[in-house]
Write a protein that holds these residues in place. Sequence first.
Motif, PDB file in Angstrom:
ATOM      1  N   HIS A1555       7.493  15.588 104.119  1.00 35.52           N
ATOM      2  CA  HIS A1555       8.944  15.414 103.955  1.00 35.52           C
ATOM      3  C   HIS A1555       9.638  15.206 105.295  1.00 35.52           C
ATOM      4  N   ASP A1600       8.104  13.397  92.421  1.00 35.60           N
ATOM      5  CA  ASP A1600       9.554  13.367  92.209  1.00 35.60           C
ATOM      6  C   ASP A1600      10.016  11.908  92.222  1.00 35.60           C
ATOM      7  N   SER A1602      12.770  10.556  91.818  1.00 34.18           N
ATOM      8  CA  SER A1602      14.041  10.306  92.518  1.00 34.18           C
ATOM      9  C   SER A1602      13.804  10.014  93.998  1.00 34.18           C
ATOM     10  N   ASN A1658       6.630  18.292  82.639  1.00 35.86           N
ATOM     11  CA  ASN A1658       7.044  18.726  83.969  1.00 35.86           C
ATOM     12  C   ASN A1658       6.053  18.258  85.024  1.00 35.86           C
ATOM     13  N   GLY A1659       6.603  17.714  86.101  1.00 36.72           N
ATOM     14  CA  GLY A1659       5.755  17.361  87.233  1.00 36.72           C
ATOM     15  C   GLY A1659       4.973  16.095  87.036  1.00 36.72           C
TER      16      GLY A1659
END
Length: 2043
Positions: A1555, A1600, A1602, A1658-1659
């Motif tokens: 990140h 993710d 997004s 999820n995920g």
Amino acid sequence: MELSHSLLLNEQALSQIAESKRPIFIYEWLRFLDKVLVAAQKSDIKGSQKKLIQQLTSQISESPGPPTRALLGKCIGTLFSVGDSFDIIETSNFCNDIIKNKDDSPSFLPTRLAAVAVLGAMYEKLGRMMGGSFPETIQGLLKALKNAESTGRCEIMLCLQRIIKGLGSAAQSFHRDIYKAVRGALQDRSMAVRCAAAKCMLEMVKEGNFLHTTELENMVSTCFRALDGSNYDVRSAVSKLLGVLLSTTQTNISKDPRAKRTTIEDVYNLLSVGFMKGTSGFLKAGGGEQKGGGMINREVRVGFTHAYVVFVRTLGGLWLERNLQLFLERVFDIVANPRSTPTHVDAVYLRRCVTFILRSTLGDMLGEKAQVSTCKQLCVIMTNYMNSVREPSSSSSGHSIDASNTQHVLICALQELGSLVKSLTTCASSLVTEPNANMCDTVASVLLHPSPAARLAAAWCLRCIAVALPSQMTPLLDRCTDRLSNLKSSPEAVSGYSFTIAALLGGVRDCPLGIPHAKGKAIFSIAEDLLRTASQNSRMSLHRTQASWLILGAVMTLGSPVVKNHLPRLLLLWRNAFPRSSKELDSEKARGDAFTWQVTLEGRAGALCAMQSFITHCPDLVTDDVIRRCLTPLECAMSMLAEIHTVIKSCGAHLKASAAMVRLRLYEVLRLLPPTSYEGSFTALLRELVAEFTLTDNAANTTTSLMRSLCHENDSIILQSWITETDHKSVELQLQANSASGSGALEHDPSSLYWKTVRGEDTPGPLPLGVAVIDASVSLFGVVIPHVADKHRLKILEHFKECIRQAKSARQQAVQINVFTAVLSALKGLAENKRRLKNSGVRAAANSLIMNALTNANPILRCAAGEALGRMAQMGGDNTFIAQTAQMCFDRLKTARDAVSRTGNSLALGCLHRYVGGMGAGQHLNTSVSILLALAQDSTSPTVQMWALHALALIADSGGPMFRSYVEPTLSLVLTLLLSVPPSNVEVHQCLGRCLAALITTLGPELQGNKGNLATARTSCLVACTIMQDHPDSLVGSEAIACLQQLHMFAPRHVNLSSLVPHLCTSLGSQHLLLRRAAVACLRQLSQREAKEVCEYAKSLAKDPRDMNTTDGINITETGLQGVLFGMLDKETDQRLLSDIHDTLISMLHELSGKDLARWLTLCKTVLSASKDGGTGTPTQEVAPIGSDEKDEKDDEPELDDSAKFKTGEKVNTHPPVAPRWPTRVFAAESVRRVIQVCDGNTVHFDLALAREMRNKTSQDNYLVLHLSDLVRTAFIAATSESTQLRNAGLLLLQDIINKFARVPEPEFPGHFIMEQYQAQVGAALRPAFSPDTPSDVTAMACQVSSAWIGSGVAHDLNDLRRVHQLLVSSLAKLQVGKGAPAQLYSESASTMEKLAVIKAWAEVYIVAMRQHLNPPEQISDRDGYHSDRSADSLLNLVQPELVSLSKYWLAALRDHALLALPSDFASQLPQDGGAFYNSDAISTTRPHYQKAWSPIVYAAALWLNNGGFATVEKNLDGSFGTVSGSGPVLPGMGTRMSAPQGKSSETLKEDYFHLILGVCVEALSSQRSAEPIQSVHYCLQAVQTLLDTAWPRSRLSVDPSLAVELLNVMHRLLLTRETLSTHLLVTTVVRQVIQSIEEQLARTRKIKDETSEAKSNGTVQEEGGESGEIIPGASVVFATLEVCLCLLVRQLPALNPTVSSAIIQSYTKHAGLSDEASDLISTTVAIMAGLPELCSPAGSVSVLPTILFLTTGVLRETAEPSIDGKIAPTVTASLQALRILSQSRHLNDPSYCKDWVRLLRSALATVLDCARPGKDKADVDDNSILLAVAVIVASAPPSVSAVPGLQCQAIELFKKTMHSDEPLVKFKSLQTMCSVFQIKHREIATPFIHALGPRVVEYLHGIGGNKPDKDNEVLAVLEAIRVLEVLVSLTDEAHRVQLLALLVPILISLLVPMTILPSTSKQSRALHEQALQKLMKIGPLYPAAFKSVISGAPDLKSKLEGAIRANQAAVNKMKAQHSQVKQAMPAAPSIKLKMDFSNFSG
């Protein structure tokens, strides 16, 4: 005027023109004649000489003006020297008779003056050719001198000078008579006569030995008296005479042993006379020095100062070096003598004089090495003087008188030492580093001197040392703080060390590297402690109070970062320094004694000074709240000052100075605050201010120094302020009336130690307190008055009037000057605040005040009144006021007869027009001009003429086009006056120059015209310029050059550069700054347009030997004008002049360096190399070491011998050129960089083989690559110098060389580069920059160069890189923290810069290493067969050992950068203790360093993580990566957020790094600043690409969606803001990886679904579109990707955008073709789009499919262009592949959405087919590409897509069209595609095509049989058609195959050629024959039954086939036999093979 251009005077033309024009006609004729005669031969003028002499001599009697008579004499002298000399005596007698004439009438005077001038010119030119007439001439002149008026005396002096010069020793018998006359003239009341007499005497010094022997003392005495009451010109002339005279005593020593010899000591004694009070030596008889009660005459002192400088300069730099010690001792003796400093003011003035002497000699004449020696000598002298001072006693008694004697010497020595070190900068480092040099100790010892002035000078000197040597700043501060703490009980120590701390802190702003942040905090605490303990010891209280506030004020200069933390304490200290209420103030007054009040007042003054410093240096901290809190103590201060007079009465007048200091500080603080904040105190404040400058409470007549600065700069002629524009400004200012600017000294205001220095001043010179307070009050008055009500303004003006009325004589003058300065300040403030004076009462009062002053006797007051009147008109508003004021001036001028009234009102008119403009005062223009024209002709009063002309120039400047009609009469007047006004009226000539400049501006571009008046006006302007050029005064000469510069701007063709440029070059050697400045400014303009012509005309001077022997003139050598300008850079100190020289050289370089490269490079190299020489350019062994004079005193004899050497030794150069100083060398290095930039873009300069070829062709070596060795040598010299600035410039140059030449191959050694031979030089240039004591900026630059060198790929071998690599390894030591870390000398910001530069360099090296490692280049062999080992493992091996540490550094730096990039709102979230490489206190200054370094670091970090970094982190299972237990370094910021001990697993740490990299890149790429360098953008994209290269980061991205969408949106924005294709290609790579990550995640999801029968929500990534098929913008990866793809495609193919108008689409030229990069880009984009439906659900895919198909078919349409070779474009191939992928999509198997897909694919097919339809709006499309697309869809898509009759018919028609094309290639491609279509497995699709097209193929082949092809392409088409038939045969059922073979076999047999004619047939027929035969031989075995059936039914075919087969078999057998024979004949191979081929060896 053209009629005047003839050898003989055109008398007929002369008689026809008007009387007023005749003098101009005569002047023009003489000017032409002067040019002609110089170049004429004797034979040219022989016939007309008699007539010419008659015409010329007759002009003597015509009353010629000064310029005409000078030119007349010159022409007569030249005529006799060129022609016959028969009439010389007659002409001489004619002139002598005129001189003897007794006529004294004014009308005869011009004739007499002309005769004198002609005689002088004749003697100067002809010399002894004049025969024996000179006794009569000299006697006549001396007799005439007795009764002559001033102009005559002046002309006679100049004539005598010329006679002496021309006759030389021949007139020796008359020298004494002339000497007596000239001696008297030197004391003439006329200054012009004194000047002329000095010049005459100077000429006699060269010839008359008696002047410097027997008459020496009388001469000095005469010069002394001549300087009494002198002006600037007289001082210049007399001082030159005196200096040359005294130097002659040392150089021109008589050989007669009996003659009196003047020793150097005698000379020094004579020179000291002008500085002493009282009698001295031979002047005991009571000379001029006794005038004025024994006071020192200032003019004499200044004159002798000039003479001192002339004396040394005349003897030369070599003499100065050899006699340096004695010179310094004698100069300092002057200051040490108590008689030279009877008062403080005299001491200040004398110090300025001595400083000027030292600066003009030591600063100008010595080279850098000699200056270093001088510094050592100054230290020795200071030590000696300090030893003579008694140790300070602890008692309260005063110090001995020795201290007062020594303080002035020490001040002068310290100021000169500071100036020298400051100019030397780091070249003076040896003075600190050498063991014997104790400069800092010596200077620091003066800090304990009893005199505060000496301590201040020592503090200032230490500041200069610290600024010059920034590495000394922190040690000096530490030393002073330590000593201050240890010596708190010593008043001198507290004072001296506090001065030094303040000075050093003030110098920090001049050190870019700064000081550690903690120093500011520590010093603030020390100051607080001093303030707190001040009251503990009454003896120390005053000193501690002063010291503490001084230090606090200095701390403010460090700026907001340091001060903001201390602001609350500061506000408290300020509040406590003042009484908080009136009650406290009253109690103070009641109980305070004198000493307490003194301490209190000094403390309050200090507090206010600190407040002033705070407001100035921390503007961002000065909020409304802070201002409000500061106003409380300020209001208390105002209250206290209102009552202080009672305290002074009771406690003593000695408090007046302290009270004045408080007032000064208060005014200065209030001036910085917004006036509205203290409106309530205006009444009390104005009362104080007005009382201040009206001298209400001041008995002295003190005047402000601001008057001249508040007047307009164009009024400098009237104000005489041009003196500030001379080289002698620093000493001449002390002679200016009403100006205290020459009396500035450090002791007047200690706070000036830390204020920013005024540009151009070596040492700050605050004015005396009395003057400074009045200046401050005047300035504050101007700030306050705009905010005051009109009634208060009126009262103030009336009060002014009353004050002026009550004062008398001198006091009235002082009050008036102060009042008018205040009025001007107020009017200026009103203008700046855009306020107007609307109140009639205020206007009337102001007008009355001003009009009275217009008739004041003081010219400065008249000037101020005129200025005020103009500003009043500007502020007053209405036209009525302007009209009334103008009319009043008109009436006064018409009636007044006195000069004062006329001058004042003339200027008032000019100022009125200046401020109101031509439009505002247009109705008064006619009257104003007519009156001023009349006044300008008043020859009886030069002063009136000057003021009137000045006013006329102002009106012309402001009048604009409205003045156009007055140009002709004004120009006529200017010319008339130039021809008639005596040269001695210099001011009138200056005003004429200004007037002419204004007229040229008014005419402007009209001057280019040739119509009537314009041509005349232009000629008049040129004539006027010529007259002014010849004027002896430099100011007039500078005006002439400025006018010519304007003329060149408006009418360049009419300015003769051949005469102008040599004149400018000559002016460059002038002694006058204004003339040099004007010349350079003009050259700057000329070189911008015509650099080549300028340089060529300048070269013509090099052949002229006239000025070769002068020391002052300019000597142009082979280096040309450029060399002269480079030389001037070393001598000049004026910043404006230096800037113009730089601009001129840069303009020349840009225009000429490309054509004359070698010369420029040689010049720059010479400048840089010259530093290796001795101090003054002479070999060092010739100069005796300075220190040798210290050991023992030598007698006078050796000195005389030295002097004798100068006289007799021809080889000794007494004036050696000074080696270029470091700023010049820096400019030279920068110039070499500019040369490289000029050559950039021309490949010849960077290609050695091509350059050599061009050199052979052109015989010129003007190619950069041929001078590479010089370039490297230049860079090496610069990079290894002592000067830090030069080292940086050298490293920058080296970097440029590496970048430009690293990849230039060496033609003689293939596989090698030319830079390889310079590896040693590069390593040697870099090595010094990595030493521990190198400044941070140099190391940072060196790191940059090192990474460029290592990454350039020049070095072949690992060992070649080791030198530079080791330097980089050593730089890692600078990253250490804690124990073993280098000591911090500079600020944290500098440390950050250095550390980031190191890790950035390593990052760049690692990037190159990894690139080579991942893409290894092929091995290249040189001609000797050796391989170049360019495997990148070698470079990677160098980096590998440091990678563990480096990776941590990179990641830590990125974390810092990410934190610092946060918006200011998040400042509170930043770590309190800073980051890994930055300090929390230095964030603002650190950010730029991160901004510069982060981009390569982020790419390197991504590369490391991708290539084992993530694995390394994963191996640290205990999470120890980056902690103490982990390997590698621990950084300050790494233990807080990036370490695992807080519970972070290695997986979490990996995610953090992922990140971090992604976040930094996304933040940078989405930045609003598009100014980010493209390289940084590329690094970012490459980092993201590298990061996503492996599976784990991609899985993190896809977790993710997004994040993926955000990344894609950033890519989209990047496409919109960046144009380069390389950026777009990188974007596509990133997008592709994002899509890949989503695809992989989907695959994982499906796998889980398959395994568990249910998908986890999820995920995991769900297929986009879901069941509804809705694609949501902003949340959809597919949508974001489509946005990117659309942007990419529309950028390259605008026609794809349906919203763009057709006009824009048409502007895109499709047929221009796409570049390879663009094709790759489009292809990649199309491929990305093709995969998008796979990311969607079936419903979602239907939503995106139309867009994808539209864009894909659009790309096909736009890029499918017909090609000559039939090749298909890559973009078409990509489109076809995309169509194939889409046609085979898995979604076609979904029954719910299959129909939608089929419908859309049909639409796509229809779109594709439509492209092939002809249409008028359609461009040409490649039908074959369309056919392929059709075939792809038909073949790949389900049958339902293409099984539509309409579409099939269109496709078939397209096949038919292409098959019948005239182009064989088109036909071939068509048949090829057809073949693939026929083979489609779905028969229902293929059958219609076979039925429709099969017969056509057969028909085509039948036609070939009779018409064989004759082109290769046609053969291909035929063979492809045959293949189609073969395919059809294979596809046909067995039952019907015979029928098709019956068609195919005859066609094939028809292509066979009989063997008899086969060899002679065409190549194409043979090819067809061979192919047909092969196919027949294959078909037979393949289909035996059918083939046999066909053959047997046609015997003729069978026989033909059999013949062909037999012939073919025979040919094969023959080939085999030949092959076996060749094999047998070959010799056996040798058993030993030679490695070298000797076949070409010829012995």
